[in-house]
Every structure is written in C-alpha cells, then in structure tokens.
Design a protein around this motif. Structure first.
Motif, PDB file in Angstrom:
ATOM      1  N   GLY A 136     -55.511  66.985 -33.204  1.00  0.00           N
ATOM      2  CA  GLY A 136     -55.864  66.560 -34.560  1.00  0.00           C
ATOM      3  C   GLY A 136     -55.080  65.314 -34.958  1.00  0.00           C
ATOM      4  N   HIS A 137     -55.220  64.932 -36.208  1.00  0.00           N
ATOM      5  CA  HIS A 137     -54.532  63.750 -36.723  1.00  0.00           C
ATOM      6  C   HIS A 137     -53.016  63.875 -36.563  1.00  0.00           C
ATOM      7  N   THR A 138     -52.481  65.020 -36.958  1.00  0.00           N
ATOM      8  CA  THR A 138     -51.036  65.233 -36.850  1.00  0.00           C
ATOM      9  C   THR A 138     -50.594  65.269 -35.394  1.00  0.00           C
ATOM     10  N   GLY A 139     -51.354  65.936 -34.559  1.00  0.00           N
ATOM     11  CA  GLY A 139     -51.027  65.991 -33.137  1.00  0.00           C
ATOM     12  C   GLY A 139     -50.991  64.613 -32.509  1.00  0.00           C
ATOM     13  N   ARG A 140     -51.964  63.774 -32.879  1.00  0.00           N
ATOM     14  CA  ARG A 140     -51.997  62.400 -32.359  1.00  0.00           C
ATOM     15  C   ARG A 140     -50.762  61.622 -32.789  1.00  0.00           C
ATOM     16  N   ARG A 141     -50.384  61.769 -34.043  1.00  0.00           N
ATOM     17  CA  ARG A 141     -49.204  61.038 -34.552  1.00  0.00           C
ATOM     18  C   ARG A 141     -47.936  61.503 -33.862  1.00  0.00           C
ATOM     19  N   VAL A 142     -47.819  62.815 -33.654  1.00  0.00           N
ATOM     20  CA  VAL A 142     -46.659  63.370 -32.956  1.00  0.00           C
ATOM     21  C   VAL A 142     -46.621  62.858 -31.514  1.00  0.00           C
ATOM     22  N   ALA A 143     -47.761  62.900 -30.841  1.00  0.00           N
ATOM     23  CA  ALA A 143     -47.831  62.423 -29.454  1.00  0.00           C
ATOM     24  C   ALA A 143     -47.517  60.931 -29.375  1.00  0.00           C
ATOM     25  N   LEU A 144     -48.006  60.162 -30.323  1.00  0.00           N
ATOM     26  CA  LEU A 144     -47.735  58.722 -30.348  1.00  0.00           C
ATOM     27  C   LEU A 144     -46.236  58.462 -30.513  1.00  0.00           C
ATOM     28  N   ALA A 145     -45.606  59.184 -31.424  1.00  0.00           N
ATOM     29  CA  ALA A 145     -44.165  59.023 -31.629  1.00  0.00           C
ATOM     30  C   ALA A 145     -43.395  59.416 -30.366  1.00  0.00           C
ATOM     31  N   CYS A 146     -43.771  60.533 -29.759  1.00  0.00           N
ATOM     32  CA  CYS A 146     -43.082  60.995 -28.550  1.00  0.00           C
ATOM     33  C   CYS A 146     -43.239  60.019 -27.394  1.00  0.00           C
TER      34      CYS A 146
END
Length: 138
Positions: A70-80
């Motif tokens: 989802g949107h949050t998962g994508r943002r977390v993955a991008l940060a990681c």
C-alpha cells in the motif's frame, strides 16, 4: 469523457515476490550473524556488529514494506532502500579506506563482498522496483 488514473502496480506481485524473498533471506542471515556476534564477542568490534544488526533491521522492515504494497508500505520500503544504499556505500568506502575502523566485517563491509555484493545490488533493485511500480503518469 471521464479520465481515470491507472492503478498503481502492487510491489508484492511478479518480480516483487522474489525481491521480498531475497530481503527476507538477508534479514535472516544478517540477524543470525549479528545476534551471534553480539552475544559472543561484542567487545571485539561493537560498531561492526551493531551495523550488521542495523542492516538486519532494515532488511526486515524493507521486506514488510514491499509485502504490504500500500501507500504506507511503499513509503517505508523507499525509506529503507534509500538508507540501505547510503549505508552500504558509506560503510563500503570506510571499510576500504580505513580497515582499522572495522576490526571485523559487517554485512555492508567492502560493499557487501562477503555476501557476493548482493547488499550493494539489493537496494538498487528495490528502488528500481518501487520506481517501476509507481503510479504511471496519465
């Protein structure tokens, strides 16, 4: 005429599943290695072992972010993936320039040479996958 945006492609489908599997594999490997090193010889190279533990944590969180899709998962993955790439480049350079900084290897030492350079390639693939699965411009 009604204009609709194309749907965002899920990060946990197709090649994303393989990427998640590799992240999970590295999470297990880095967690095991760091855990053993911290438990048995932490005083020998605490910075190296804590960096390996940090890498393990990043691999776990990146895998979860990619799997959530989802949107949050994508943002977390991008940060990681971004932190991971910066980390492997910084530790890679430091471990080559000044070998005394790391008396024992980390997952990211010498750009992940101990792991077949996969720690260097993995965040690049993660970032490329996140870019490829972004919402396409109409």
């Amino acid at each position: 005429m009604v204009e609709t945006r194309p749907a965002r492609r899920a990060t946990n489908t197709g090649p994303g599943r393989l990427l998640i599997a590799v992240y999970l594999l590295f999470a297990i490997a880095a967690t095991s290695r760091a855990g053993l090193q911290i438990a048995t010889k932490f005083d020998e190279a605490p910075v190296a072992y804590l960096l390996s533990a940090l890498a393990a944590l990043i691999y776990i969180v990146a895998a979860v972010g990619l799997a959530r899709a989802g949107h949050t998962g994508r943002r977390v993955a991008l940060a990681c993936c971004t932190v991971e790439l910066v980390g492997v480049l910084a530790v890679g350079v430091l471990s080559v320039v000044d070998k005394e900084l790391f008396p024992d290897e980390t997952v990211w030492s010498q750009f992940g040479s101990g792991y077949g350079y996969i720690p260097l390639v993995l965040p690049v693939l993660g970032l490329l996958w996140l870019w490829r699965t972004r919402r396409d411009a109409a």
